[in-house]
Design a protein around this motif. Structure first.
Motif, short mmCIF file in Angstrom:
data_model
loop_
_atom_site.label_atom_id
_atom_site.label_comp_id
_atom_site.label_asym_id
_atom_site.label_seq_id
_atom_site.Cartn_x
_atom_site.Cartn_y
_atom_site.Cartn_z
N TYR A 1 109.97 39.36 34.28
CA TYR A 1 109.71 38.30 35.26
C TYR A 1 109.53 36.95 34.57
CZ TYR A 1 108.94 42.47 38.05
OH TYR A 1 109.11 43.68 38.65
N GLY A 2 110.33 36.72 33.53
CA GLY A 2 110.17 35.52 32.73
C GLY A 2 111.10 34.38 33.09
N VAL B 1 106.61 55.21 33.09
CA VAL B 1 105.92 54.01 33.58
C VAL B 1 106.98 53.10 34.19
CG1 VAL B 1 104.46 52.04 33.03
CG2 VAL B 1 104.18 54.19 31.77
N ILE B 2 106.74 52.66 35.41
CA ILE B 2 107.68 51.78 36.10
C ILE B 2 107.02 50.42 36.32
CG2 ILE B 2 108.98 51.40 38.23
CD1 ILE B 2 109.16 54.44 38.53
N PHE B 3 107.69 49.36 35.87
CA PHE B 3 107.29 48.00 36.18
C PHE B 3 108.07 47.56 37.42
CE2 PHE B 3 106.53 46.83 31.42
CZ PHE B 3 105.47 47.70 31.38
N THR B 4 107.38 47.12 38.43
CA THR B 4 108.07 46.72 39.64
C THR B 4 107.26 45.67 40.38
OG1 THR B 4 109.22 47.56 41.61
CG2 THR B 4 107.07 48.55 41.08
N ARG B 5 107.73 45.31 41.59
CA ARG B 5 107.03 44.33 42.41
C ARG B 5 107.42 44.54 43.87
NH1 ARG B 5 109.14 38.32 42.06
NH2 ARG B 5 107.87 38.31 43.95
N MET B 6 106.60 44.03 44.77
CA MET B 6 106.95 44.00 46.18
C MET B 6 107.92 42.85 46.43
SD MET B 6 105.77 46.09 48.59
CE MET B 6 105.70 45.09 50.07
N GLU B 7 108.73 43.04 47.45
CA GLU B 7 109.60 41.95 47.86
C GLU B 7 108.76 40.86 48.53
OE1 GLU B 7 113.90 41.71 49.84
OE2 GLU B 7 112.38 42.57 51.18
N ILE C 1 102.48 47.21 39.06
CA ILE C 1 103.08 46.37 40.09
C ILE C 1 102.67 44.92 39.86
CG2 ILE C 1 103.35 46.03 42.57
CD1 ILE C 1 102.40 48.96 42.90
N TYR C 2 103.65 44.11 39.56
CA TYR C 2 103.45 42.69 39.29
C TYR C 2 103.56 41.89 40.59
CZ TYR C 2 104.15 43.20 34.17
OH TYR C 2 104.04 43.54 32.83
N LEU C 3 103.00 40.69 40.58
CA LEU C 3 103.30 39.65 41.56
C LEU C 3 103.16 40.12 43.01
CD1 LEU C 3 106.53 38.41 39.75
CD2 LEU C 3 104.29 37.30 39.68
#
Length: 259
Positions: free
Chosen positions: A89-90, A135-141, A164-166
């Motif tokens: 997410y950079g 391990v899963i890195f993800t985010r909500m829409e 879960i980011y952001l």
């Protein structure tokens, strides 16, 4: 062609969690463009006291590129300082694409992502034998769309450890989506706000109560959500130990101690 431009991961927040390589590049930078909304200004003061400094929090992509392209022909070294590790997410790909078009050489220096700072704050291993090896890195829409195949409810069907980011500002939706998958209201969850900063805040619970707890704590942003059965290990104990140090397990560096 030597690289005048360096994309550097600043780490999760604490000014001493930048890598040695990143700190060295900062010390020798003529120009620093840093993400002031998330990167500690103290890190820039400590390592780049003599550089011209730009806070990109209020800048557009074109404005960032203009600063870089003013510096490069003048022979100046530029550090583009991103929070955590720049690959997650950079928003660096669009900057690198622009530099590729312009024929400007650059390097990327990894950093400590907030996921690992959060795990350290929780004193928690994210992968455990017979619990989760993924391990899963993800985010909500949100304002940024997420591909349909990566809908949080679909990912939740795997049952892996989720970081879960952001998404903490949408915690009710997050919980709703997770409960359509392999998780239950009793599944352990934690939220780490501003991991590694002096005002770091940790909230632990389950999917049944984590939303209420973070609202009570006043957490609305700059926080990671971690969900999964690994988080219950400190309370319930380990289901299994790693084979790596088991005296009956041999590998290329150690024979079995058990006849």
């Amino acid at each position: 062609m030597s690289e005048q431009v360096s994309f550097v991961g600043a780490g999760p927040g604490a000014s001493d969690l930048i890598t040695i390589r990143g700190a060295r590049l900062l010390r020798h930078a003529d120009v620093v463009i840093y993400a002031g909304s998330l990167v500690d200004r103290e890190l820039v003061r400590r390592y780049a006291a003599n550089a011209s400094v730009y806070d990109s929090a209020g800048m557009t992509l074109d404005e960032v590129m203009n600063v870089i392209m003013d510096a490069v022909p003048a022979g100046k070294s530029v550090v583009r300082l991103h929070t955590g590790d720049p690959s997650i997410y950079g928003a660096i790909q669009e900057q690198m694409e622009a530099l590729d078009r312009l024929g400007v050489a650059y390097r990327v220096v990894p950093g400590v992502t907030s996921a690992f700072a959060a795990a350290a704050a929780l004193k928690q291993e994210l992968t455990l034998p017979e619990v989760s090896q993924t391990v899963i890195f993800t985010r909500m829409e949100g304002r940024t769309p997420v591909p349909e195949r990566e809908n949080l409810g679909r990912i939740a069907g795997i049952g892996a450890t989720l970081v879960i980011y952001l998404s903490v500002g949408m915690i009710d939706r997050v919980v709703e989506e997770l409960l359509t998958g392999a998780y239950t209201p009793a599944t352990a969850a934690a939220v780490v706000c501003r991991a590694s900063w002096e005002d770091e805040l940790i909230v632990e619970g389950t999917l049944a109560d984590i939303a209420a707890k973070i609202r009570e704590a006043g957490i609305e942003r700059q926080a990671l959500i971690i969900v999964g059965d690994v988080l219950a290990a400190r309370r319930e104990g380990l289901k299994a130990r790693s084979q790596l140090y088991d005296d009956g397990f041999s590998h290329g560096f150690r024979g079995s101690a058990v006849a």
